[in-house]
Design a protein around this motif. Structure first.
Motif, PDB file in Angstrom:
ATOM      1  N   LYS A   7       1.115  -1.258   0.439  1.00 35.43           N
ATOM      2  CA  LYS A   7      -0.055  -0.172  -0.043  1.00 35.43           C
ATOM      3  C   LYS A   7       0.870   1.273  -0.319  1.00 35.43           C
ATOM      4  N   LEU A   9       1.269   5.334   0.284  1.00 36.26           N
ATOM      5  CA  LEU A   9       0.746   6.654   0.764  1.00 36.26           C
ATOM      6  C   LEU A   9       1.852   8.441   0.086  1.00 36.26           C
ATOM      7  N   ASN A  62      -0.063   2.106   5.356  1.00 37.57           N
ATOM      8  CA  ASN A  62       1.101   1.831   4.563  1.00 37.57           C
ATOM      9  C   ASN A  62       2.391   1.459   4.148  1.00 37.57           C
ATOM     10  N   ARG A 179       3.029  -0.979  -6.111  1.00 42.18           N
ATOM     11  CA  ARG A 179       2.013  -1.533  -5.272  1.00 42.18           C
ATOM     12  C   ARG A 179       2.396  -2.977  -5.553  1.00 42.18           C
TER      13      ARG A 179
END
Length: 204
Positions: A7, A9, A62, A179
């Motif tokens: 994840k 950010l 994240n 990702r």
């Protein structure tokens, strides 16, 4: 939502985004990606009253943290400095018991008005982008994070629309690959900037 390998950010900071031809377009390539949280710091905190707990929770949620910003006076915009001062607290982000960010990955996405040749030892600025980013790199190290070379867009004063589009597509491609866990991170470390040769670091 699909479970992604990482994840991400993106902490975006531009104090005059309305005047930015390049960054306004670059961010459109990443703001709506699944598994990516796009967080505009100047929009969230126009008064600089940063919600520390909220920011810390975002970091915890994240795996990869991105500072996306123009290079202002060879450093980060003011709100990024403020964010670091307040959010990266002793005994939370660093110190004997400060392990919250350990093992997470961090890099910068940067735009510069000057062309790439200026950011060389024999250029007028006398240092590379990586050298100007030494405070960020060291901060990541102190927090136990893994720091990677930046994604850089040079020469924004004279960049063409075709070049902006190409950079935007590369930005999106890189974020998706990160990702999905399809970036050879060791190979990435060997570059001065992540986007110097994306084909050599993105795996299939």
């Amino acid at each position: 939502m699909k479970n992604f390998k990482n994840k991400i950010l993106i902490l975006f900071a531009h104090p005059a985004l309305q005047n930015s031809r390049v960054n306004r377009q670059l961010i459109t390539y990443v703001t709506s990606l699944d598994g990516v949280t796009f967080h505009d710091l100047y929009e969230a905190y126009p008064d600089f009253h940063i919600n520390v707990k909220h920011e810390q929770n975002l970091l915890l949620e994240n795996d990869i943290i991105v500072f996306h910003h123009p290079l202002f006076w060879f450093s980060v915009p003011a709100i990024v400095r403020e964010w670091m001062d307040l959010v990266l607290q002793h005994m939370w982000a660093y110190g004997k018991t400060g392990k919250a960010l350990e093992g997470k990955k961090l890099f910068n996405v940067i735009t510069t008005g000057g062309r790439e040749s200026l950011f060389q030892h024999d250029g007028s600025h006398g240092n590379t982008i990586m050298e100007f980013l030494a405070p960020i790199r060291q901060s990541a190290h102190v927090c136990g994070m893994n720091y990677f070379p930046p994604f850089v867009v040079h020469g924004t004063r004279n960049i063409t629309q075709q070049e902006i589009t190409s950079y935007g597509e590369d930005y999106q491609k890189m974020i998706i690959a990160l990702r999905d866990g399809k970036v050879n991170l060791e190979a990435a470390r060997s570059h001065q900037r992540l986007n110097s040769d994306l084909e050599s670091i993105i795996t299939t």
